[in-house]
Design an enzyme around this catalytic site. Sequence first.
Site, short mmCIF file in Angstrom:
data_model
loop_
_atom_site.label_atom_id
_atom_site.label_comp_id
_atom_site.label_asym_id
_atom_site.label_seq_id
_atom_site.Cartn_x
_atom_site.Cartn_y
_atom_site.Cartn_z
N LYS A 117 0.83 -1.21 0.00
CA LYS A 117 0.00 0.00 0.00
C LYS A 117 0.86 1.26 0.00
O LYS A 117 0.57 2.21 -0.72
CB LYS A 117 -0.95 0.01 1.20
CG LYS A 117 -2.09 -0.98 1.07
CD LYS A 117 -3.14 -0.76 2.13
CE LYS A 117 -4.26 -1.78 2.03
NZ LYS A 117 -5.23 -1.67 3.12
N LYS A 200 -4.69 -10.72 -6.46
CA LYS A 200 -5.89 -10.91 -5.63
C LYS A 200 -7.06 -10.05 -6.13
O LYS A 200 -6.84 -8.91 -6.54
CB LYS A 200 -5.49 -10.48 -4.21
CG LYS A 200 -6.47 -10.76 -3.13
CD LYS A 200 -5.97 -10.22 -1.79
CE LYS A 200 -6.02 -8.71 -1.71
NZ LYS A 200 -5.90 -8.14 -0.36
N LYS A 203 -11.13 -4.55 -4.09
CA LYS A 203 -12.13 -3.51 -4.38
C LYS A 203 -11.52 -2.29 -5.06
O LYS A 203 -12.21 -1.52 -5.70
CB LYS A 203 -12.93 -3.12 -3.14
CG LYS A 203 -12.18 -2.85 -1.89
CD LYS A 203 -13.15 -2.77 -0.69
CE LYS A 203 -12.57 -3.42 0.54
NZ LYS A 203 -13.54 -3.78 1.56
P1 TYM Z 1 -10.77 -6.45 4.27
O1 TYM Z 1 -11.87 -5.48 4.42
O2 TYM Z 1 -9.66 -6.14 3.32
O3 TYM Z 1 -11.33 -7.87 3.84
C1 TYM Z 1 -12.36 -8.51 4.59
C2 TYM Z 1 -12.18 -10.01 4.54
O4 TYM Z 1 -12.21 -10.46 3.19
C3 TYM Z 1 -11.05 -11.25 2.93
N1 TYM Z 1 -10.66 -11.04 1.53
C4 TYM Z 1 -10.52 -12.01 0.63
N2 TYM Z 1 -10.69 -13.34 0.73
C5 TYM Z 1 -10.48 -14.07 -0.40
N3 TYM Z 1 -10.14 -13.54 -1.59
C6 TYM Z 1 -9.96 -12.21 -1.73
N4 TYM Z 1 -9.62 -11.70 -2.91
C7 TYM Z 1 -10.16 -11.38 -0.58
N5 TYM Z 1 -10.07 -10.04 -0.38
C8 TYM Z 1 -10.38 -9.85 0.92
C9 TYM Z 1 -10.00 -10.73 3.89
O5 TYM Z 1 -9.00 -11.68 4.12
C10 TYM Z 1 -10.84 -10.45 5.12
O6 TYM Z 1 -11.03 -11.63 5.89
N6 TYM Z 1 -7.77 -5.85 8.14
C11 TYM Z 1 -9.02 -6.46 7.76
C12 TYM Z 1 -10.19 -6.06 8.66
C13 TYM Z 1 -9.92 -6.24 10.11
C14 TYM Z 1 -9.90 -7.46 10.81
C15 TYM Z 1 -9.61 -7.11 12.16
C16 TYM Z 1 -10.12 -8.78 10.45
C17 TYM Z 1 -9.64 -5.24 10.98
N7 TYM Z 1 -9.44 -5.77 12.24
C18 TYM Z 1 -9.50 -8.09 13.16
C19 TYM Z 1 -10.02 -9.75 11.43
C20 TYM Z 1 -9.72 -9.40 12.78
C21 TYM Z 1 -9.34 -6.03 6.34
O7 TYM Z 1 -8.96 -4.99 5.91
O8 TYM Z 1 -10.17 -6.84 5.69
#
Ligand code: TYM
Length: 338
Positions: A117, A200, A203
């Site tokens: 990032k 990957k 969004k």
């Molecule tokens: P975020 O918002 O990027 O994504 C949410 C969840 O979706 C999963 N994910 C995917 N899984 C499979 N293929 C993909 N292409 C894909 N893109 C996203 C992510 O692995 C995630 O599970 N940092 C985290 C949010 C967060 C969090 C936490 C999660 C903040 N605090 C504590 C668990 C525990 C995030 O940005 O997810």
Amino acid sequence: MDKQRQKPIVLTGLQPTSGIHLGNYLGALQNWVSIQDEADCLFFISNMHAITVPQDPIELRKNTIDCVAVYLACGLDPKRSHIFVQSQVIGHAELAWILSCLTPLGQLERMTQFKDKSGRQAGEFVGAGLLYYPVLMAADILLYNAHLVPVGEDQRQHLELTRDVAEKFNGIHGPLFNIPEPLIRGNCARVMSLQNPTAKMSKSDPNSLATVFLSDSDAQIMKKFRSAVTDSGTEVRASDEKPGIKNLLHILSGVSGRSVAELEMDCAGMGYGKFKTVVAEAVIECVRPIRVRMEALKEELLYLQSVMEEGHADAQARANATLAKVYDHVGFACGKNL
Ligand code: TYM
């Protein structure tokens, strides 16, 4: 409730940026839905993580509430699980500060997501929040003493850091935190871009055909799968030399619940054109009911607010209890006049 508390504590969340996509659903949300009966579940919306990159406040507020609608539309059930917004609970930022004092700077600088990032923003403003992002994530998890954290593959490294910092805290201050386990399940832990199957699905992909959103119409979904990048062959097989076809087979397996081996047999000799249509149709059948429920729920603002309020009350009580113990362990005075 006591019985509930004996179940493993599950905590996870996602960022409320516009557009929850198929990767989020198949890699994360679908697994969260299925774990609700087995665990004491907390699902939150990480709006504090979202501001590590610039956000429009009006959009952020709207996306946060819309995210509650997405959670419910996907099958998270506020009667069985607690759904809340991160910034509403006092404790995430407080614990993150304490944990940041135990986290090696070098480990944060080596995190893949930070490098990606900050690299993409090279020459532009990079806030320190982007570097501290995993510490806040560790605080989210440890504040509720979670045992299990269901996430997609891209979050594995953040979970490793959480475990490291929990162990460090326990080692210095005495046992307080559970050491949480990541729960990374199935073929869809890393759903790939439809336009570049070695990257990957995300969004923020600038190519509008690369990512399927849960809000996409049937026609948009069909168009995106019909233009998915594959290879010059004809054989429908999940091999590493065919990352595009492998990704489509994994997606089909995720939405249908059938094994990749079974699907390879069914789709043998189909040709790529027909196969892409089959995948698109299966995804449309999966996404359509979610989209319809999502649109209806977005109109139910009072209901969504009541879900957030109930979730917040439960989460705040748990956070207060953990934070009081943490303050005690680190030696923060908390008597009446101190
Ligand atoms: P975020 O918002 O990027 O994504 C949410 C969840 O979706 C999963 N994910 C995917 N899984 C499979 N293929 C993909 N292409 C894909 N893109 C996203 C992510 O692995 C995630 O599970 N940092 C985290 C949010 C967060 C969090 C936490 C999660 C903040 N605090 C504590 C668990 C525990 C995030 O940005 O997810």
